[in-house]
Design a protein around this motif. Structure first.
Motif, PDB file in Angstrom:
ATOM      1  N   MET A  24      30.708  57.071  38.154  1.00 29.69           N
ATOM      2  CA  MET A  24      29.469  57.194  37.412  1.00 29.69           C
ATOM      3  C   MET A  24      29.431  56.122  36.343  1.00 29.69           C
ATOM      4  O   MET A  24      30.379  55.979  35.567  1.00 29.69           O
ATOM      5  CB  MET A  24      29.345  58.571  36.753  1.00 29.69           C
ATOM      6  N   LEU A  25      28.358  55.354  36.342  1.00 34.64           N
ATOM      7  CA  LEU A  25      28.100  54.389  35.286  1.00 34.64           C
ATOM      8  C   LEU A  25      27.037  54.998  34.393  1.00 34.64           C
ATOM      9  O   LEU A  25      25.965  55.396  34.867  1.00 34.64           O
ATOM     10  CB  LEU A  25      27.573  53.071  35.855  1.00 34.64           C
ATOM     11  N   ALA A  29      32.808  52.344  45.083  1.00 35.72           N
ATOM     12  CA  ALA A  29      33.637  51.165  44.859  1.00 35.72           C
ATOM     13  C   ALA A  29      35.039  51.439  45.385  1.00 35.72           C
ATOM     14  O   ALA A  29      35.426  52.594  45.576  1.00 35.72           O
ATOM     15  CB  ALA A  29      33.683  50.835  43.367  1.00 35.72           C
ATOM     16  N   GLU A  30      35.778  50.382  45.617  1.00 37.18           N
ATOM     17  CA  GLU A  30      37.150  50.519  46.106  1.00 37.18           C
ATOM     18  C   GLU A  30      38.103  50.996  45.012  1.00 37.18           C
ATOM     19  O   GLU A  30      39.142  51.572  45.308  1.00 37.18           O
ATOM     20  CB  GLU A  30      37.653  49.187  46.672  1.00 37.18           C
ATOM     21  N   SER A  31      37.744  50.733  43.741  1.00 42.60           N
ATOM     22  CA  SER A  31      38.619  51.094  42.629  1.00 42.60           C
ATOM     23  C   SER A  31      37.797  51.163  41.345  1.00 42.60           C
ATOM     24  O   SER A  31      36.654  50.703  41.294  1.00 42.60           O
ATOM     25  CB  SER A  31      39.718  50.025  42.460  1.00 42.60           C
ATOM     26  N   LEU A  32      38.407  51.713  40.318  1.00 45.64           N
ATOM     27  CA  LEU A  32      37.773  51.753  39.005  1.00 45.64           C
ATOM     28  C   LEU A  32      37.552  50.329  38.486  1.00 45.64           C
ATOM     29  O   LEU A  32      36.520  50.035  37.870  1.00 45.64           O
ATOM     30  CB  LEU A  32      38.635  52.568  38.040  1.00 45.64           C
ATOM     31  N   GLY A  48      23.486  46.347  25.305  1.00 39.82           N
ATOM     32  CA  GLY A  48      24.011  47.694  25.489  1.00 39.82           C
ATOM     33  C   GLY A  48      25.411  47.690  26.068  1.00 39.82           C
ATOM     34  O   GLY A  48      26.046  46.642  26.201  1.00 39.82           O
ATOM     35  N   TYR A  49      25.883  48.870  26.402  1.00 39.97           N
ATOM     36  CA  TYR A  49      27.204  48.994  27.026  1.00 39.97           C
ATOM     37  C   TYR A  49      27.174  50.091  28.083  1.00 39.97           C
ATOM     38  O   TYR A  49      26.236  50.888  28.151  1.00 39.97           O
ATOM     39  CB  TYR A  49      28.300  49.249  25.993  1.00 39.97           C
ATOM     40  N   ILE A  50      28.216  50.116  28.888  1.00 38.47           N
ATOM     41  CA  ILE A  50      28.321  51.050  30.009  1.00 38.47           C
ATOM     42  C   ILE A  50      29.681  51.731  29.968  1.00 38.47           C
ATOM     43  O   ILE A  50      30.696  51.070  29.744  1.00 38.47           O
ATOM     44  CB  ILE A  50      28.167  50.305  31.356  1.00 38.47           C
ATOM     45  N   ALA A  58      34.000  48.631  37.380  1.00 36.08           N
ATOM     46  CA  ALA A  58      33.810  47.968  36.090  1.00 36.08           C
ATOM     47  C   ALA A  58      33.285  46.550  36.279  1.00 36.08           C
ATOM     48  O   ALA A  58      32.424  46.088  35.532  1.00 36.08           O
ATOM     49  CB  ALA A  58      35.120  47.955  35.309  1.00 36.08           C
ATOM     50  N   GLU A  59      33.793  45.864  37.297  1.00 39.90           N
ATOM     51  CA  GLU A  59      33.320  44.505  37.598  1.00 39.90           C
ATOM     52  C   GLU A  59      31.838  44.530  37.986  1.00 39.90           C
ATOM     53  O   GLU A  59      31.059  43.696  37.531  1.00 39.90           O
ATOM     54  CB  GLU A  59      34.155  43.907  38.729  1.00 39.90           C
ATOM     55  N   ILE A  60      31.447  45.496  38.802  1.00 36.23           N
ATOM     56  CA  ILE A  60      30.048  45.648  39.194  1.00 36.23           C
ATOM     57  C   ILE A  60      29.185  45.915  37.958  1.00 36.23           C
ATOM     58  O   ILE A  60      28.106  45.349  37.792  1.00 36.23           O
ATOM     59  CB  ILE A  60      29.897  46.778  40.231  1.00 36.23           C
TER      60      ILE A  60
END
Length: 119
Positions: free
Chosen positions: A9-10, A88-91, A108-110, A95-97
Motif C-alpha cells: 500500500m502506498l 511488486a517483487e519486493s518492498l 509531498g511524501y509517500i 519504494a522505487e515505483i
C-alpha cells in the motif's frame, strides 16, 4: 515480473494542498488539468506494467466509528490524501515505483507498507 508479487500500500501525504482532491474545483483550470493528467499518466503506466491493483484519492469528510458510536468526521489536511495497492517483487521495488509519483514533485511524501495476507 518474476515469481509471486507481493502487495504493497502506498499512502500519499502532503504536497500542494490546493491540489488535494476536495480542492480541485477551486484551482485554475490549467493547473487542475495538468495535475490530473500527471496522475492519470502515472496510474496508466502502473497499470500497463501490471503493478496497479487499485487506487483512489480520498475525500476529506467521512465518519468516525468507535465504541461510542458513529459520528461525522472531517479529516485534516495532514492525513493521507489517497492510496494505491500495487504489486511488486519486493518492498524495495515498491519504494522505487513510488519515487516516480506526481506527489513527490509536488512536495509531498509517500509511505510504503507491505500488505499481509488473509487466508
Amino acid at each position: 515480473m518474476m515469481g509471486v508479487p507481493m502487495k504493497c500500500m502506498l499512502t500519499f501525504f502532503g504536497g500542494n494542498r490546493a491540489l488535494r482532491y476536495d480542492n480541485l474545483d477551486n484551482v485554475e483550470k490549467e493547473a487542475r488539468e495538468k495535475h490530473m493528467a500527471a496522475w492519470g499518466a502515472w496510474m496508466a503506466e502502473l497499470a500497463k506494467a501490471k503493478h496497479l491493483e487499485v487506487g483512489y484519492p480520498l475525500k476529506s469528510d467521512g465518519k468516525r466509528i468507535d465504541s461510542n458510536g458513529t459520528r461525522d468526521y472531517h479529516f485534516p489536511d495532514a492525513t493521507e490524501g489517497g492510496f494505491i495497492i500495487l504489486k511488486a517483487e519486493s518492498l524495495d521495488e515498491a519504494a522505487e515505483i513510488a519515487q516516480s509519483s506526481p506527489i513527490i514533485k509536488n512536495g509531498g511524501y509517500i509511505l510504503v507498507r507491505p500488505c499481509g495476507e488473509m487466508n
